[in-house]
Design a protein around this motif. Structure first.
Motif, PDB file in Angstrom:
ATOM      1  N   ASP A   5       0.809  -1.221   0.000  1.00 52.70           N
ATOM      2  CA  ASP A   5       0.000   0.000   0.000  1.00 52.70           C
ATOM      3  C   ASP A   5       0.844   1.274   0.000  1.00 52.70           C
ATOM      4  O   ASP A   5       0.314   2.373   0.189  1.00 52.70           O
ATOM      5  N   VAL A   6       2.147   1.127  -0.210  1.00 50.59           N
ATOM      6  CA  VAL A   6       3.069   2.263  -0.128  1.00 50.59           C
ATOM      7  C   VAL A   6       3.740   2.500  -1.475  1.00 50.59           C
ATOM      8  O   VAL A   6       4.168   1.561  -2.145  1.00 50.59           O
ATOM      9  N   SER A   7       3.856   3.786  -1.865  1.00 53.13           N
ATOM     10  CA  SER A   7       4.668   4.190  -3.011  1.00 53.13           C
ATOM     11  C   SER A   7       5.931   4.847  -2.484  1.00 53.13           C
ATOM     12  O   SER A   7       5.862   5.853  -1.777  1.00 53.13           O
ATOM     13  N   LEU A   8       7.084   4.274  -2.808  1.00 57.71           N
ATOM     14  CA  LEU A   8       8.375   4.824  -2.409  1.00 57.71           C
ATOM     15  C   LEU A   8       9.041   5.474  -3.604  1.00 57.71           C
ATOM     16  O   LEU A   8       9.310   4.805  -4.605  1.00 57.71           O
ATOM     17  N   TRP A   9       9.289   6.792  -3.503  1.00 55.58           N
ATOM     18  CA  TRP A   9      10.036   7.524  -4.525  1.00 55.58           C
ATOM     19  C   TRP A   9      11.421   7.864  -3.976  1.00 55.58           C
ATOM     20  O   TRP A   9      11.537   8.379  -2.858  1.00 55.58           O
ATOM     21  N   VAL A  10      12.448   7.590  -4.753  1.00 54.70           N
ATOM     22  CA  VAL A  10      13.785   8.113  -4.493  1.00 54.70           C
ATOM     23  C   VAL A  10      14.111   9.007  -5.680  1.00 54.70           C
ATOM     24  O   VAL A  10      14.267   8.527  -6.800  1.00 54.70           O
ATOM     25  N   GLY A  68      11.307  11.875   9.848  1.00 52.81           N
ATOM     26  CA  GLY A  68      12.262  11.167  10.691  1.00 52.81           C
ATOM     27  C   GLY A  68      13.483  10.783   9.887  1.00 52.81           C
ATOM     28  O   GLY A  68      13.562  11.051   8.680  1.00 52.81           O
ATOM     29  N   ASN A  69      14.451  10.132  10.529  1.00 51.25           N
ATOM     30  CA  ASN A  69      15.677   9.787   9.828  1.00 51.25           C
ATOM     31  C   ASN A  69      15.442   8.644   8.851  1.00 51.25           C
ATOM     32  O   ASN A  69      14.374   8.037   8.812  1.00 51.25           O
ATOM     33  N   LEU A  70      16.461   8.355   8.041  1.00 50.65           N
ATOM     34  CA  LEU A  70      16.270   7.417   6.938  1.00 50.65           C
ATOM     35  C   LEU A  70      15.895   6.017   7.427  1.00 50.65           C
ATOM     36  O   LEU A  70      15.041   5.366   6.814  1.00 50.65           O
ATOM     37  N   SER A  71      16.505   5.555   8.500  1.00 43.97           N
ATOM     38  CA  SER A  71      16.178   4.204   8.966  1.00 43.97           C
ATOM     39  C   SER A  71      14.715   4.116   9.383  1.00 43.97           C
ATOM     40  O   SER A  71      14.045   3.110   9.107  1.00 43.97           O
ATOM     41  N   ARG A  72      14.193   5.146  10.020  1.00 47.11           N
ATOM     42  CA  ARG A  72      12.788   5.154  10.423  1.00 47.11           C
ATOM     43  C   ARG A  72      11.868   5.228   9.208  1.00 47.11           C
ATOM     44  O   ARG A  72      10.836   4.550   9.140  1.00 47.11           O
ATOM     45  N   VAL A  73      12.249   6.029   8.234  1.00 46.97           N
ATOM     46  CA  VAL A  73      11.453   6.169   7.012  1.00 46.97           C
ATOM     47  C   VAL A  73      11.429   4.860   6.229  1.00 46.97           C
ATOM     48  O   VAL A  73      10.380   4.435   5.728  1.00 46.97           O
ATOM     49  N   MET A  74      12.575   4.204   6.116  1.00 53.28           N
ATOM     50  CA  MET A  74      12.618   2.949   5.369  1.00 53.28           C
ATOM     51  C   MET A  74      11.862   1.835   6.086  1.00 53.28           C
ATOM     52  O   MET A  74      11.263   0.970   5.446  1.00 53.28           O
ATOM     53  N   GLN A  75      11.856   1.855   7.417  1.00 53.98           N
ATOM     54  CA  GLN A  75      11.056   0.874   8.148  1.00 53.98           C
ATOM     55  C   GLN A  75       9.576   1.094   7.879  1.00 53.98           C
ATOM     56  O   GLN A  75       8.803   0.136   7.734  1.00 53.98           O
ATOM     57  N   ALA A  76       9.174   2.361   7.772  1.00 56.90           N
ATOM     58  CA  ALA A  76       7.778   2.669   7.433  1.00 56.90           C
ATOM     59  C   ALA A  76       7.438   2.186   6.032  1.00 56.90           C
ATOM     60  O   ALA A  76       6.321   1.724   5.783  1.00 56.90           O
ATOM     61  N   ALA A  77       8.396   2.288   5.098  1.00 61.53           N
ATOM     62  CA  ALA A  77       8.158   1.809   3.741  1.00 61.53           C
ATOM     63  C   ALA A  77       7.909   0.300   3.734  1.00 61.53           C
ATOM     64  O   ALA A  77       7.080  -0.194   2.963  1.00 61.53           O
ATOM     65  N   ILE A  78       8.591  -0.420   4.573  1.00 60.38           N
ATOM     66  CA  ILE A  78       8.462  -1.876   4.624  1.00 60.38           C
ATOM     67  C   ILE A  78       7.224  -2.296   5.417  1.00 60.38           C
ATOM     68  O   ILE A  78       6.451  -3.166   4.991  1.00 60.38           O
ATOM     69  N   ASP A  79       6.981  -1.642   6.543  1.00 57.26           N
ATOM     70  CA  ASP A  79       5.862  -2.020   7.432  1.00 57.26           C
ATOM     71  C   ASP A  79       4.519  -1.478   6.961  1.00 57.26           C
ATOM     72  O   ASP A  79       3.467  -2.042   7.274  1.00 57.26           O
ATOM     73  N   GLY A  80       4.542  -0.321   6.271  1.00 56.79           N
ATOM     74  CA  GLY A  80       3.292   0.304   5.854  1.00 56.79           C
ATOM     75  C   GLY A  80       2.642   1.135   6.936  1.00 56.79           C
ATOM     76  O   GLY A  80       1.516   1.602   6.785  1.00 56.79           O
ATOM     77  N   VAL A  81       3.350   1.371   8.040  1.00 60.40           N
ATOM     78  CA  VAL A  81       2.845   2.233   9.132  1.00 60.40           C
ATOM     79  C   VAL A  81       4.000   3.045   9.680  1.00 60.40           C
ATOM     80  O   VAL A  81       5.179   2.679   9.546  1.00 60.40           O
ATOM     81  N   TRP A  82       3.675   4.185  10.288  1.00 58.73           N
ATOM     82  CA  TRP A  82       4.669   5.055  10.892  1.00 58.73           C
ATOM     83  C   TRP A  82       4.764   4.732  12.379  1.00 58.73           C
ATOM     84  O   TRP A  82       3.779   4.837  13.103  1.00 58.73           O
ATOM     85  N   ARG A  83       5.929   4.306  12.831  1.00 63.58           N
ATOM     86  CA  ARG A  83       6.123   3.916  14.217  1.00 63.58           C
ATOM     87  C   ARG A  83       6.932   4.971  14.941  1.00 63.58           C
ATOM     88  O   ARG A  83       7.880   5.499  14.418  1.00 63.58           O
TER      89      ARG A  83
END
Length: 413
Positions: free
Chosen positions: A322-327, A398-413
């Motif tokens: 459910d996530v679109s990740l743009w780099v 948030g920092n990149l590690s937090r953002v990438m975890q959100a990309a994988i999990d689909g939720v913001w922690r």
């Protein structure tokens, strides 16, 4: 203004109508700011490169200049456009923008521009020299050039940058003059600076206070990365109208506090500590829910190192369905990252590496509702600051590690 014989001839039309019009623009600009003369320039970065900014009228203006025989006499690089050249349809960019963008980019190229289409020209072959007079647009690049490189440029709009590219001249005022490059106030950094997101948060804090003034930082590590300084530059220009900063012991015009202020007393001194950092992080996190749908890394455009870090975070994993990740990045950065395998890793995980555009300079108010995006998640302070107003999307920051975890999990922690 005092003009040389050559400049007078250009103003009189001896070099053709395009150059005459350009000189009229520069003389009017210089006189409005009290400039005494024009200075030679051989370096322009063109901010008005997206049809989101230029639209039909601006595109026709550039085309008319080219049709009148306009030729660039300086090095010229171009800012991001409104489209990704190969996947504009898939990511939701309107076809009408694509057709218009081909015209605008073609007009710049026809006059001699290097259409690199990026906000990080200093990473794709246009690295400013210390003390070099330039005419750059793109606010984050202006701050980086003045501060990190020690070059000299004001914030140029599309018409003034175009005029400089046609004449090789710019009015000598503002940050071209040494007396205007000293710091105005001091910020003591008293919290650890762990990554580029921390530098972006600091820039957001300082920009809000600075307005157009020049901040001086003490207490920064003496070895920030290029990405750290890129993030700091971008955030300063977003929350404020900053064109330059000094970091004592880091940037070339600030070997000491005294040098940064030109032996003057700072107008004020502020402390940036853990409490201030936390307050700024909370201010940039506008979205109260944990909902994630559009994630953006690369504002300003991502370096190869940033794409490496994204690829490492995604290795063997998948972006949530459910996530679109743009780099977002420059074409040249894309080519290098592709050679290293980073692009392939990001694509296999379900992300998209977007070239030559970004949410700011593409029509995101069309893209977002058409794609059903309701939030934007990013490690960029600049993007988090602008997203609610420009795109109508509250941000997670948030920092990149937090953002990438959100990309994988689909939720913001």
């Amino acid at each position: 203004m005092l003009l040389t014989d050559e400049e007078t001839k250009m103003l009189n039309g001896d070099n053709g109508p395009a150059v005459r019009k350009a000189m009229e623009i520069l003389v009017a600009l210089g006189e409005s700011f009290g400039a005494e003369r024009l200075v030679p320039v051989n370096n322009v970065h063109m901010a008005g490169s997206s049809v989101l900014v230029a639209e039909e009228a601006g595109t026709r203006f550039v085309e008319d200049i080219r049709n009148q025989g306009g030729k660039f006499v300086t090095r010229v690089t171009t800012n991001p456009t409104a489209v990704d050249p190969s996947q504009w349809k898939e990511i939701g960019i309107p076809e009408s923008d694509t057709a218009l963008q081909v015209r605008l980019t073609g007009a710049y190229a026809g006059m001699g521009a290097n259409t690199c289409n990026t906000c990080i020209p200093y990473l794709v072959g246009n690295m400013p020299r210390f003390g070099e007079h330039m005419a750059w647009g793109e606010s984050s690049a202006v701050v980086f050039a003045n501060s990190v490189c020690g070059a000299r440029t004001n914030r140029e709009g599309g018409p003034s940058a175009l005029a400089t590219a046609l004449t090789g001249r710019t009015p000598e005022y503002g940050f071209h003059l040494t007396e205007n490059r000293y710091g105005n106030f001091l910020i003591k950094v008293e919290t650890p600076m762990r990554d580029m997101t921390d530098y972006g948060t600091l820039g957001y804090f300082a920009g809000k206070i600075a307005g157009q003034d020049t901040p001086v930082f003490v207490g920064l590590p003496n070895n920030p990365t290029l990405e750290d300084l890129k993030a700091l530059s971008a955030a300063l220009a977003a929350s404020g109208a900053v064109s330059m900063f000094h970091a004592v012991g880091v940037t070339p015009e600030a070997p000491t506090v005294e040098a940064a202020f030109g032996d003057r007393t700072p107008a004020k001194t502020l402390v940036y500590g853990v409490e201030e950092r936390t307050q700024c992080e909370n201010a940039l996190n506008k979205e109260p829910s944990d909902h994630v749908d559009w994630i953006l890394v690369g504002c300003p455009n991502a370096s190869v190192q940033e794409m490496r870090e994204v690829a490492e975070a995604l290795e063997g994993k998948k972006v949530h369905k459910d996530v679109s990740l743009w780099v977002t990045t420059a074409g040249a950065m894309y080519a290098m990252a592709d050679q290293m395998g980073y692009v392939d890793t990001i694509k296999k995980a379900g992300g998209v590496v977007v070239r030559e555009t970004c949410p700011f300079l593409a029509r995101s108010r069309v893209i977002a509702p058409n794609k059903g995006y309701k939030t934007l998640t990013t490690n960029s302070a600049k993007m988090a600051f602008y997203a609610p107003g420009q795109f109508g999307l509250p941000a997670h920051y948030g920092n990149l590690s937090r953002v990438m975890q959100a990309a994988i999990d689909g939720v913001w922690r």
